[in-house]
Write a protein that holds these residues in place. Structure first.
Motif, PDB file in Angstrom:
ATOM      1  N   UNK A  39       0.810  -1.215   0.000  1.00 37.84           N
ATOM      2  CA  UNK A  39       0.000   0.000   0.000  1.00 37.84           C
ATOM      3  C   UNK A  39       0.846   1.269   0.000  1.00 37.84           C
ATOM      4  N   UNK A  40       2.156   1.136   0.155  1.00 41.10           N
ATOM      5  CA  UNK A  40       3.037   2.305   0.219  1.00 41.10           C
ATOM      6  C   UNK A  40       3.171   2.950  -1.154  1.00 41.10           C
ATOM      7  N   UNK A  41       3.231   4.264  -1.173  1.00 41.97           N
ATOM      8  CA  UNK A  41       3.434   5.013  -2.410  1.00 41.97           C
ATOM      9  C   UNK A  41       4.922   5.171  -2.698  1.00 41.97           C
ATOM     10  N   UNK A  42       5.750   5.079  -1.655  1.00 41.44           N
ATOM     11  CA  UNK A  42       7.194   5.265  -1.796  1.00 41.44           C
ATOM     12  C   UNK A  42       7.891   4.601  -0.609  1.00 41.44           C
ATOM     13  N   UNK A  43       9.182   4.390  -0.780  1.00 38.42           N
ATOM     14  CA  UNK A  43       9.999   3.881   0.327  1.00 38.42           C
ATOM     15  C   UNK A  43      11.344   4.602   0.261  1.00 38.42           C
ATOM     16  N   UNK A  44      11.818   5.046   1.391  1.00 40.82           N
ATOM     17  CA  UNK A  44      13.122   5.703   1.437  1.00 40.82           C
ATOM     18  C   UNK A  44      14.212   4.661   1.250  1.00 40.82           C
ATOM     19  N   UNK A  45      15.267   5.071   0.560  1.00 40.06           N
ATOM     20  CA  UNK A  45      16.388   4.154   0.379  1.00 40.06           C
ATOM     21  C   UNK A  45      16.992   3.761   1.721  1.00 40.06           C
ATOM     22  N   UNK A  46      17.000   4.664   2.681  1.00 40.01           N
ATOM     23  CA  UNK A  46      17.552   4.333   3.995  1.00 40.01           C
ATOM     24  C   UNK A  46      16.713   3.247   4.678  1.00 40.01           C
ATOM     25  N   UNK A  47      15.402   3.287   4.486  1.00 42.39           N
ATOM     26  CA  UNK A  47      14.525   2.255   5.046  1.00 42.39           C
ATOM     27  C   UNK A  47      14.741   0.935   4.318  1.00 42.39           C
ATOM     28  N   UNK A  48      14.820   0.988   3.000  1.00 42.01           N
ATOM     29  CA  UNK A  48      15.073  -0.217   2.206  1.00 42.01           C
ATOM     30  C   UNK A  48      16.411  -0.834   2.600  1.00 42.01           C
ATOM     31  N   UNK A  49      17.417   0.004   2.780  1.00 43.39           N
ATOM     32  CA  UNK A  49      18.738  -0.476   3.194  1.00 43.39           C
ATOM     33  C   UNK A  49      18.671  -1.156   4.560  1.00 43.39           C
ATOM     34  N   UNK A  50      17.953  -0.556   5.496  1.00 41.14           N
ATOM     35  CA  UNK A  50      17.832  -1.131   6.836  1.00 41.14           C
ATOM     36  C   UNK A  50      17.090  -2.467   6.806  1.00 41.14           C
ATOM     37  N   UNK A  51      16.058  -2.564   5.976  1.00 38.25           N
ATOM     38  CA  UNK A  51      15.317  -3.827   5.841  1.00 38.25           C
ATOM     39  C   UNK A  51      16.218  -4.900   5.242  1.00 38.25           C
TER      40      UNK A  51
END
Length: 73
Positions: A39-51
């Motif tokens: 459902x997200x419209x966007x994801x921060x690269x920092x969040x993607x990196x942490x995941x």
């Protein structure tokens, strides 16, 4: 265009709960659920990196591009 999110698959492979991932990444359960359910419209690269770091995976393990049937015309 559709981007599918496979966080649930990686969580199962790593035998990790959504709560544990949210704690490791430092985001709320609500925001992780929005992302996990596509459902997200966007994801921060920092969040993607942490995941990716928490799940020991690559972004391609979490995200998949699937062409919509509507886009083919």
């Amino acid at each position: 265009m559709a981007v599918r999110v496979h966080i649930d698959v990686m969580l199962a492979k790593r035998k990790m709960s959504v709560t544990e991932l949210a704690d490791k990444v430092g985001i709320t359960m609500a925001n992780l659920s929005i992302l996990k359910n596509g459902k997200a419209k966007a994801v921060r690269f920092s969040t993607l990196e942490a995941i990716c770091k928490a799940l020991d995976c690559q972004p391609g393990d979490l995200l998949e591009y699937v062409e919509d049937e509507r886009d083919e015309t």
